[in-house]
Design a protein around this motif. Structure first.
Motif, short mmCIF file in Angstrom:
data_model
loop_
_atom_site.label_atom_id
_atom_site.label_comp_id
_atom_site.label_asym_id
_atom_site.label_seq_id
_atom_site.Cartn_x
_atom_site.Cartn_y
_atom_site.Cartn_z
N GLU A 1 0.86 -1.18 0.00
CA GLU A 1 0.00 0.00 0.00
C GLU A 1 0.90 1.23 0.00
O GLU A 1 1.99 1.21 0.57
CB GLU A 1 -0.91 0.03 1.23
CG GLU A 1 -1.80 -1.18 1.40
CD GLU A 1 -3.00 -1.21 0.46
OE1 GLU A 1 -3.22 -0.25 -0.29
OE2 GLU A 1 -3.74 -2.21 0.49
N ILE A 2 0.44 2.30 -0.64
CA ILE A 2 1.20 3.55 -0.69
C ILE A 2 0.28 4.68 -0.23
O ILE A 2 -0.82 4.84 -0.76
CB ILE A 2 1.72 3.84 -2.11
CG1 ILE A 2 2.56 2.66 -2.60
CG2 ILE A 2 2.54 5.13 -2.12
CD1 ILE A 2 2.96 2.78 -4.06
N PHE A 3 0.76 5.46 0.76
CA PHE A 3 -0.07 6.50 1.36
C PHE A 3 0.72 7.78 1.60
O PHE A 3 1.93 7.75 1.77
CB PHE A 3 -0.57 6.07 2.74
CG PHE A 3 -1.35 4.81 2.77
CD1 PHE A 3 -2.57 4.71 2.12
CD2 PHE A 3 -0.88 3.72 3.47
CE1 PHE A 3 -3.29 3.53 2.17
CE2 PHE A 3 -1.60 2.54 3.53
CZ PHE A 3 -2.81 2.46 2.87
N ASN A 4 -0.04 8.86 1.71
CA ASN A 4 0.47 10.10 2.29
C ASN A 4 0.07 10.04 3.76
O ASN A 4 -1.07 10.32 4.12
CB ASN A 4 -0.14 11.32 1.61
CG ASN A 4 0.33 12.61 2.24
OD1 ASN A 4 0.91 12.63 3.32
ND2 ASN A 4 0.05 13.72 1.57
N VAL A 5 1.01 9.65 4.62
CA VAL A 5 0.70 9.46 6.04
C VAL A 5 0.70 10.77 6.83
O VAL A 5 0.51 10.75 8.04
CB VAL A 5 1.65 8.42 6.69
CG1 VAL A 5 1.36 7.03 6.14
CG2 VAL A 5 3.11 8.81 6.51
N GLU A 6 0.88 11.89 6.12
CA GLU A 6 0.71 13.19 6.76
C GLU A 6 -0.76 13.61 6.76
O GLU A 6 -1.13 14.59 7.37
CB GLU A 6 1.56 14.25 6.08
CG GLU A 6 3.05 14.04 6.35
CD GLU A 6 3.89 15.15 5.78
OE1 GLU A 6 4.29 16.02 6.57
OE2 GLU A 6 4.12 15.14 4.56
N LYS A 7 -1.60 12.82 6.08
CA LYS A 7 -3.05 13.04 6.14
C LYS A 7 -3.57 12.36 7.40
O LYS A 7 -3.06 11.32 7.82
CB LYS A 7 -3.73 12.47 4.90
CG LYS A 7 -3.39 13.25 3.65
CD LYS A 7 -4.21 12.79 2.48
CE LYS A 7 -3.82 13.63 1.30
NZ LYS A 7 -4.95 14.12 0.56
N LEU A 8 -4.60 12.94 7.98
CA LEU A 8 -5.17 12.44 9.22
C LEU A 8 -5.70 11.02 9.04
O LEU A 8 -6.51 10.75 8.15
CB LEU A 8 -6.29 13.37 9.69
CG LEU A 8 -6.81 13.16 11.10
CD1 LEU A 8 -5.72 13.40 12.14
CD2 LEU A 8 -7.99 14.09 11.36
N HIS A 9 -5.20 10.11 9.88
CA HIS A 9 -5.60 8.70 9.79
C HIS A 9 -5.58 8.07 11.18
O HIS A 9 -5.06 8.64 12.14
CB HIS A 9 -4.69 7.93 8.83
CG HIS A 9 -3.25 7.89 9.22
ND1 HIS A 9 -2.39 8.95 9.00
CD2 HIS A 9 -2.50 6.94 9.83
CE1 HIS A 9 -1.19 8.64 9.45
NE2 HIS A 9 -1.22 7.41 9.96
N GLN A 10 -6.19 6.91 11.25
CA GLN A 10 -6.19 6.12 12.48
C GLN A 10 -6.04 4.67 12.08
O GLN A 10 -6.13 4.33 10.91
CB GLN A 10 -7.48 6.34 13.26
CG GLN A 10 -8.74 5.92 12.52
CD GLN A 10 -10.01 6.38 13.22
OE1 GLN A 10 -9.98 7.16 14.16
NE2 GLN A 10 -11.14 5.88 12.76
N GLY A 11 -5.82 3.81 13.05
CA GLY A 11 -5.65 2.40 12.73
C GLY A 11 -5.90 1.54 13.94
O GLY A 11 -6.04 2.02 15.06
N LYS A 12 -5.94 0.24 13.67
CA LYS A 12 -6.23 -0.69 14.75
C LYS A 12 -5.62 -2.06 14.47
O LYS A 12 -5.58 -2.50 13.33
CB LYS A 12 -7.74 -0.82 14.92
CG LYS A 12 -8.15 -1.45 16.22
CD LYS A 12 -9.62 -1.20 16.48
CE LYS A 12 -9.85 -1.30 17.97
NZ LYS A 12 -11.08 -0.74 18.41
N ASN A 13 -5.14 -2.67 15.54
CA ASN A 13 -4.79 -4.08 15.54
C ASN A 13 -5.63 -4.68 16.66
O ASN A 13 -5.26 -4.61 17.83
CB ASN A 13 -3.30 -4.30 15.82
CG ASN A 13 -2.96 -5.78 15.99
OD1 ASN A 13 -3.80 -6.64 15.84
ND2 ASN A 13 -1.71 -6.05 16.33
N ASP A 14 -6.76 -5.23 16.30
CA ASP A 14 -7.70 -5.77 17.28
C ASP A 14 -7.49 -7.27 17.41
O ASP A 14 -8.42 -8.06 17.23
CB ASP A 14 -9.13 -5.44 16.86
CG ASP A 14 -10.14 -5.70 17.96
OD1 ASP A 14 -9.73 -5.77 19.13
OD2 ASP A 14 -11.33 -5.84 17.65
#
Length: 164
Positions: A128-141
């Motif tokens: 995957e390729i992203f602009n990680v300076e954009k607001l994001h969230q994540g989870k490892n459930d």
């Protein structure tokens, strides 16, 4: 340019390498969960390499000037990453290639971008390729760790991806 073949080599290298890890202090302090990191290529001005981690073939790939940095990251189980923007280590625009090396089973791990609502469930080996300076969230459930190879690149770099 970064080819699909190079990304595949990096995936296999990441899977088989034992990286020396240290706790990433900024994330642990401000986000409230532990991330462990090992940098293979780093340095804002002068590039430094952890040469003991790779052979000439991997060095040839990551020494590409379009690649700003390469890091292995290991996220703890039960991570709930609140909305954030990743810190820019480079002082210039960049994109992050994220190669999941180890992802727990069962669609329990994801990244979501808040501006678009796009939610991507991690799949081992799926680049995957992203602009990680954009607001994001994540989870490892899950009860297991997640492991990634992060490759920060010049945003003008062509990255060859198959229709995965």
């Amino acid at each position: 340019m970064i080819t699909e073949e190079q990304l595949t080599k990096l995936f296999h290298w990441g899977k088989q390498t034992t990286f020396p890890l240290r706790k990433e202090s900024i994330t642990s302090k401000y986000m409230g969960y532990d991330v462990f990191v090992s940098y293979a290529k780093y340095g804002k001005i002068e590039k430094k390499y952890r040469n003991k981690l790779f052979d000439d073939g991997i060095y040839e790939i990551i020494s590409n000037d379009e690649i700003y940095g390469v890091a292995y990251l290991k996220y703890s189980a039960h991570v709930d990453a609140k909305p954030h923007r990743d810190f820019n280590l480079w002082g210039k625009d960049f994109l992050r290639i994220q190669i999941p090396l180890k992802i727990p089973e069962g669609n329990r791990c994801y990244i979501q971008f808040l501006d678009t609502g796009q939610k991507i469930y991690w799949q081992e080996g799926k680049v995957e390729i992203f602009n990680v300076e954009k607001l994001h969230q994540g989870k490892n459930d899950s009860d297991e760790t997640m492991e990634f190879l992060y490759i920060d690149i010049d945003p003008k770099t062509i990255v060859e991806l198959s229709q995965q």
